[in-house]
Write a protein that holds these residues in place. Structure first.
Motif, PDB file in Angstrom:
ATOM      1  N   ALA A 183      16.399  74.077 -12.178  1.00  0.00           N
ATOM      2  CA  ALA A 183      16.361  75.093 -13.233  1.00  0.00           C
ATOM      3  C   ALA A 183      17.326  76.240 -12.970  1.00  0.00           C
ATOM      4  CB  ALA A 183      14.937  75.640 -13.386  1.00  0.00           C
ATOM      5  N   VAL A 184      17.934  76.299 -11.785  1.00  0.00           N
ATOM      6  CA  VAL A 184      18.830  77.399 -11.425  1.00  0.00           C
ATOM      7  C   VAL A 184      20.222  77.129 -11.995  1.00  0.00           C
ATOM      8  CG1 VAL A 184      19.863  78.663  -9.494  1.00  0.00           C
ATOM      9  CG2 VAL A 184      17.497  77.868  -9.357  1.00  0.00           C
ATOM     10  N   ARG A 217      31.830  83.325 -13.308  1.00  0.00           N
ATOM     11  CA  ARG A 217      30.660  83.719 -14.100  1.00  0.00           C
ATOM     12  C   ARG A 217      30.555  85.233 -14.120  1.00  0.00           C
ATOM     13  NH1 ARG A 217      25.529  82.321 -10.215  1.00  0.00           N
ATOM     14  NH2 ARG A 217      26.164  83.565  -8.417  1.00  0.00           N
ATOM     15  N   THR A 218      29.696  85.742 -14.992  1.00  0.00           N
ATOM     16  CA  THR A 218      29.484  87.179 -15.135  1.00  0.00           C
ATOM     17  C   THR A 218      28.106  87.530 -14.599  1.00  0.00           C
ATOM     18  OG1 THR A 218      30.906  87.282 -17.088  1.00  0.00           O
ATOM     19  CG2 THR A 218      29.367  89.098 -16.748  1.00  0.00           C
ATOM     20  N   ILE A 219      28.074  88.570 -13.787  1.00  0.00           N
ATOM     21  CA  ILE A 219      26.812  89.078 -13.248  1.00  0.00           C
ATOM     22  C   ILE A 219      26.416  90.307 -14.067  1.00  0.00           C
ATOM     23  CG2 ILE A 219      25.610  89.836 -11.174  1.00  0.00           C
ATOM     24  CD1 ILE A 219      26.936  86.990 -11.134  1.00  0.00           C
ATOM     25  N   SER A 247      25.467  74.214 -13.053  1.00  0.00           N
ATOM     26  CA  SER A 247      26.932  74.269 -13.100  1.00  0.00           C
ATOM     27  C   SER A 247      27.542  73.104 -12.339  1.00  0.00           C
ATOM     28  CB  SER A 247      27.422  75.594 -12.510  1.00  0.00           C
ATOM     29  OG  SER A 247      26.993  76.688 -13.284  1.00  0.00           O
ATOM     30  N   VAL A 248      26.995  72.812 -11.170  1.00  0.00           N
ATOM     31  CA  VAL A 248      27.496  71.687 -10.369  1.00  0.00           C
ATOM     32  C   VAL A 248      27.269  70.375 -11.112  1.00  0.00           C
ATOM     33  CG1 VAL A 248      27.195  70.394  -8.232  1.00  0.00           C
ATOM     34  CG2 VAL A 248      27.200  72.880  -8.183  1.00  0.00           C
ATOM     35  N   GLU A 249      26.069  70.189 -11.617  1.00  0.00           N
ATOM     36  CA  GLU A 249      25.757  68.941 -12.327  1.00  0.00           C
ATOM     37  C   GLU A 249      26.650  68.768 -13.551  1.00  0.00           C
ATOM     38  OE1 GLU A 249      21.016  68.594 -11.145  1.00  0.00           O
ATOM     39  OE2 GLU A 249      21.606  69.492 -13.062  1.00  0.00           O
ATOM     40  N   VAL A 298      27.328  69.452   1.495  1.00  0.00           N
ATOM     41  CA  VAL A 298      28.120  70.265   0.570  1.00  0.00           C
ATOM     42  C   VAL A 298      27.169  71.212  -0.147  1.00  0.00           C
ATOM     43  CG1 VAL A 298      29.684  70.249  -1.423  1.00  0.00           C
ATOM     44  CG2 VAL A 298      29.749  68.376   0.247  1.00  0.00           C
ATOM     45  N   SER A 299      27.587  72.448  -0.359  1.00  0.00           N
ATOM     46  CA  SER A 299      26.728  73.395  -1.050  1.00  0.00           C
ATOM     47  C   SER A 299      27.570  74.288  -1.944  1.00  0.00           C
ATOM     48  CB  SER A 299      25.930  74.230  -0.038  1.00  0.00           C
ATOM     49  OG  SER A 299      24.920  74.977  -0.708  1.00  0.00           O
ATOM     50  N   ILE A 300      26.932  75.286  -2.508  1.00  0.00           N
ATOM     51  CA  ILE A 300      27.599  76.228  -3.389  1.00  0.00           C
ATOM     52  C   ILE A 300      27.167  77.628  -2.986  1.00  0.00           C
ATOM     53  CG2 ILE A 300      25.785  76.133  -5.161  1.00  0.00           C
ATOM     54  CD1 ILE A 300      28.082  76.282  -7.249  1.00  0.00           C
TER      55      ILE A 300
END
Length: 316
Positions: A200-201, A271-273, A206-208, A243-245
């Motif tokens: 849900a994150v 992305r925008t925070i 984004s990766v998927e 592998v991570s993000i």
């Protein structure tokens, strides 16, 4: 027109420091703002306040007494404002904020320090979690403000205040076999094992999405992070082939030690925070002030938070 309060503050700061540059730094404003403020004040008063020379700014004889009286009045006014604000806050002095762990130090902490100095009677309740949990808590009314990555399309029941741009990048340990490939492509990640947050994150999605666009299967998640412990597991990435993000800015911090971004454009997600609030739900004055401080913090920290690509390349 009347004397402006900020011009009085500029005058007192220059009188204290003796130089416009030092006063501007102390007040965190530009030198032209100080100069223009002094000019306005001198025009309003009808007499010069400083004798300007290469050695700095010296008070004129008439300005010496003006400073003494003004300094006392300004201190009394500051105490009156603080007292009124403390009395007004009362039960309204509780601010409930949710923040993603990635932006606690960069946005939440500086804004909260400034808020505490200005509103010492205020109380704060913090929720530190991933963005899916934060948005859910915001909708339930458990928090007033959520600081996290903004969704590509803001839901109609929420209001977004953009604060800064950030980037996520795919990372591996230094000397990972993938880094040895002469021309790295997303297809080379097809057999990789991953450490990622829950489905849900937004980062996970984004990766998927990026893999799906390339015609690749979803990532093989070996370790799924479902709470705020993600930053504490970066040593697992550095000591394995997972592998991570992670936030690009984190690579310059101790959390990024031993890690390297994958050198390909498809491994970077801009992305925008920002800050999310509920649309149609009135915010207390304390929350409004906190949002203003968040904007000031973001403006002051954007340049320092960004890291040129050439520096990352030199490091890795």
């Amino acid at each position: 027109m009347g004397v402006r309060l900020d011009d009085i503050d500029y005058f007192l700061a220059v009188a204290h420091h003796g130089k416009v540059r030092a006063a501007a730094a102390a007040l965190n404003v530009s030198q032209p703002a100080i100069t223009q403020g002094l000019q306005r004040l001198e025009k309003e008063l009808g007499f010069p306040l400083f004798e300007r020379s290469s050695r700095g700014m010296q008070l004129t004889a008439v300005a010496v007494q003006f400073r003494e009286r003004t300094q006392a009045l300004r201190a009394s006014l500051g105490d009156a404002i603080k007292e009124a604000a403390d009395m007004h806050l009362g039960e309204l002095g509780l601010l409930r904020v949710g923040v993603s762990p990635l932006y606690a130090q960069r946005l939440f902490v500086p804004a909260t320090v400034a808020l505490h100095r200005q509103r010492p009677a205020a109380r704060l309740r913090l929720m530190l979690n991933l963005n899916d949990a934060l948005v859910a808590a915001l909708r339930l009314g458990d928090i007033d403000v959520s600081i996290n990555a903004l969704p590509g399309v803001v839901p109609p029941d929420l209001h977004a205040l953009p604060l800064m741009d950030d980037a996520l990048c795919l990372v591996v340990r230094e000397h990972h076999p993938l880094l040895a490939r002469r021309r790295l492509r997303l297809a080379d990640l097809a057999d990789a094992q991953w450490i990622l947050p829950g489905p849900a994150v937004a980062a996970r999605r984004s990766v998927e999405g990026r893999l799906a666009e390339a015609g690749l299967p979803p990532p093989r998640v070996t370790v799924e992070v479902s709470n705020t412990a993600g930053g504490q597991l970066n040593r697992l990435i550095a000591q394995s082939d997972l592998v991570s993000i992670m936030s690009e800015a984190q690579l310059d911090t101790p959390l990024g030690e031993g890690l390297a971004p994958l050198p390909m454009a498809d491994a970077r997600f801009t992305r925008t925070i920002g800050a999310l609030t509920r649309k149609g739900v009135p915010l207390p004055p304390l929350a409004h002030r906190f949002l203003e401080l968040l904007e000031e913090t973001a403006r002051a920290g954007t340049a320092a938070a960004k890291r040129p690509a050439s520096r990352r390349a030199a490091k890795h």
